[in-house]
Enzyme design. Structure first.
Site, PDB file in Angstrom:
ATOM      1  N   ASN A   1       0.830  -1.198   0.000  1.00 13.44           N
ATOM      2  CA  ASN A   1       0.000   0.000   0.000  1.00 13.44           C
ATOM      3  C   ASN A   1       0.871   1.258   0.000  1.00 13.44           C
ATOM      4  OD1 ASN A   1      -2.682  -0.927  -0.045  1.00 13.44           O
ATOM      5  ND2 ASN A   1      -2.546  -1.558   2.091  1.00 13.44           N
TER       6      ASN A   1
ATOM      7  N   CYS B   1      -4.840  -7.555  -3.732  1.00 12.87           N
ATOM      8  CA  CYS B   1      -5.360  -7.194  -2.418  1.00 12.87           C
ATOM      9  C   CYS B   1      -6.299  -8.304  -1.972  1.00 12.87           C
ATOM     10  CB  CYS B   1      -6.098  -5.847  -2.515  1.00 12.87           C
ATOM     11  SG  CYS B   1      -6.722  -5.186  -0.962  1.00 12.87           S
ATOM     12  N   HIS B   2      -6.687  -8.301  -0.704  1.00  8.52           N
ATOM     13  CA  HIS B   2      -7.640  -9.307  -0.241  1.00  8.52           C
ATOM     14  C   HIS B   2      -8.940  -8.678   0.243  1.00  8.52           C
ATOM     15  CE1 HIS B   2      -4.398  -8.878   3.004  1.00  8.52           C
ATOM     16  NE2 HIS B   2      -5.332  -8.009   3.300  1.00  8.52           N
TER      17      HIS B   2
ATOM     18  N   HIS C   1      -9.746  -0.510  -2.605  1.00  9.31           N
ATOM     19  CA  HIS C   1     -10.321  -0.106  -1.320  1.00  9.31           C
ATOM     20  C   HIS C   1     -11.580   0.732  -1.463  1.00  9.31           C
ATOM     21  CE1 HIS C   1      -6.461  -0.817   1.323  1.00  9.31           C
ATOM     22  NE2 HIS C   1      -6.847  -1.883   0.645  1.00  9.31           N
TER      23      HIS C   1
END
Length: 447
Positions: A149, A171-172, A201
């Site tokens: 990030n 990403c998860h 996000h």
């Protein structure tokens, strides 16, 4: 073919354990050469020990090398995973929280957007560029699977400087959110069908179904009656109401946690509105608190791993090993990947980092096209991209003014501080980070 993975930032032992452990479950990857690289010799040795114990448990032919030499790790690699934090928790994360707090600007995570995300981007991108430069020389055909990030800033900046680089930001947040929705609705997570698109996000579930039934009416009714969200068992400190509240007003569910989302928008963390923070259960300073807990627990965890005869290797929900296997075996797989926008999301600016369903096979990562993001979500995503683009412009052009411009445009920062306060805050942050920043950003400017 023996696959080689270079893991840059392997001192992130638990994350390394997930990625390398996942690889050992695939026949095409189980005998891989694994080069672990980190600048911290002690954490690197702990990671090597964990990797070798996992290999012994699984009975594979994988081989592990640990090195502090990045070039040695990258030489001949087929895949590169990055998972590092420049500046670490101390001093950099502490700086990113302490100085804004002096201005009355409160944060939760500070790693994606806001002044914390901006500073982390300035610290991180030059190091990712150095990795990409080494890859062009030592493993030009390798695929970079980037887990660092601020994901969107990093992905965009890599594409700007190294347009030929094969990369995917992974990403998860999508997988985590599916699990949380399944928990709230008492459904098996593997039975939920969904389609997601946006920016990392701040992507949204455009379709969310179970057995052909739209789940949105159930989520809305549960929130309006107070039954949802349930308090997460694993994270009772965050009630997850922010995402439900945003869904109530914008119509769709966000992929990132409520503590993250709260600091990307101007609506929740507000001076003099402790009622909102309390009602929404927003955990201010959550990331520093989490880091303190993890550091306190790591010594015990490391000792336990070292003493264990073997280490259980459960498959995680990370995408990295699935992507590697799909490329090596030409077995189609769909991941959610962050890639520069080349037209796959025509509603968002070209070149921005966008997250969409991505087909992976021997041809690499091929994003699917998404054209139906509702306009209110597009508007929110653009507010994130405005900041990301200005940080990338600052880095590519070495233009310090754009660092300030990015902070001026940040939704949460601008909702709390005026222009002069923001300028003074950014100046203080630049001075405090010092040599952690690229050269053009190290000179203190007058406020």
């Amino acid at each position: 073919m023996t696959v080689k993975l270079a893991f840059i930032g392997a001192g992130s032992t638990i994350f390394m354990k997930n990625i390398v452990g996942d690889m050992l479950h695939f026949p095409a990857l189980r005998d891989a050469r694994i080069a672990l690289m980190d600048i911290d010799p002690q954490r690197l040795e702990e990671s090597r020990m964990v990797a070798e114990k996992m290999i012994a448990t699984m009975g594979t032919g994988a081989r592990v090398e640990a090195t502090t030499d990045r070039a040695r790790a990258l030489d001949g690699a087929d895949f590169v995973v990055t998972a590092f934090q420049i500046g670490g928790y101390r001093p950099s994360t502490v700086i990113d929280f302490d100085i804004p707090r002096q201005y009355g600007l409160r944060q939760t995570i500070a790693d994606t957007l806001g002044v914390g995300g901006i500073m982390r981007g300035l610290r991180t991108v030059p190091h990712l560029w150095a990795v990409a430069e080494d890859m062009a020389r030592l493993c030009p055909g390798a695929t970079l699977l980037q887990y660092v990030n601020p994901m969107a800033i990093n992905t965009m900046a890599l594409a700007e400087r190294f347009p030929q680089l094969r990369q995917a930001g992974l990403c998860h947040s999508v997988q985590n959110t599916v699990e949380e929705i399944a928990y709230d609705l008492d459904l098996p997570k593997d039975e939920i069908r969904y389609r997601v698109a946006g920016v990392n996000h701040v992507a949204f579930f455009l379709r969310l179904e179970h057995g052909g039934r739209d789940l949105y009416p159930v989520l809305r009714e549960g929130y309006r009656t107070g039954r949802l969200p349930k308090t997460p068992v694993q994270r009772p400190h965050c009630t997850n109401k922010v995402r439900y509240e945003v869904m109530e007003h914008l119509g769709y569910f966000c992929t990132e946690s409520s503590e993250h989302l709260a600091e990307y928008v101007p609506w929740f963390i507000k001076d003099g509105r402790e009622d909102i923070i309390a009602e929404m259960g927003i955990p201010l300073d959550e990331y520093p608190a989490r880091c303190e807990i993890q550091m306190a627990e790591w010594t015990t965890q490391a000792a336990s791993l070292k003493a264990a005869a073997g280490i259980e290797v459960k498959k995680s929900h990370e995408f990295a090993a699935e992507v590697m296997n799909a490329i090596v075996t030409d077995t189609p797989y769909v991941a959610y990947a962050n890639l520069p926008n080349r037209g796959q999301v025509p509603q968002l600016p070209m070149g921005a980092a966008v997250e969409t369903p991505t087909l992976v096979d021997a041809n690499g990562c091929q994003p699917t096209t998404v054209t139906d993001i509702p306009p209110q979500l597009v508007a929110l995503m653009r507010s994130q991209i405005n900041v990301q683009e200005l940080v990338v412009r600052a880095l590519v052009e070495e233009n310090l003014d754009h660092v300030y411009h990015a902070a001026y445009m940040d939704p949460h920062t601008a909702a709390e501080l005026d222009l002069r306060q923001i300028r003074s805050l950014v100046t203080d942050l630049l001075a405090a980070h010092g040599d952690m920043l690229p050269g053009f950003a190290r000179t203190r400017r007058a406020a």
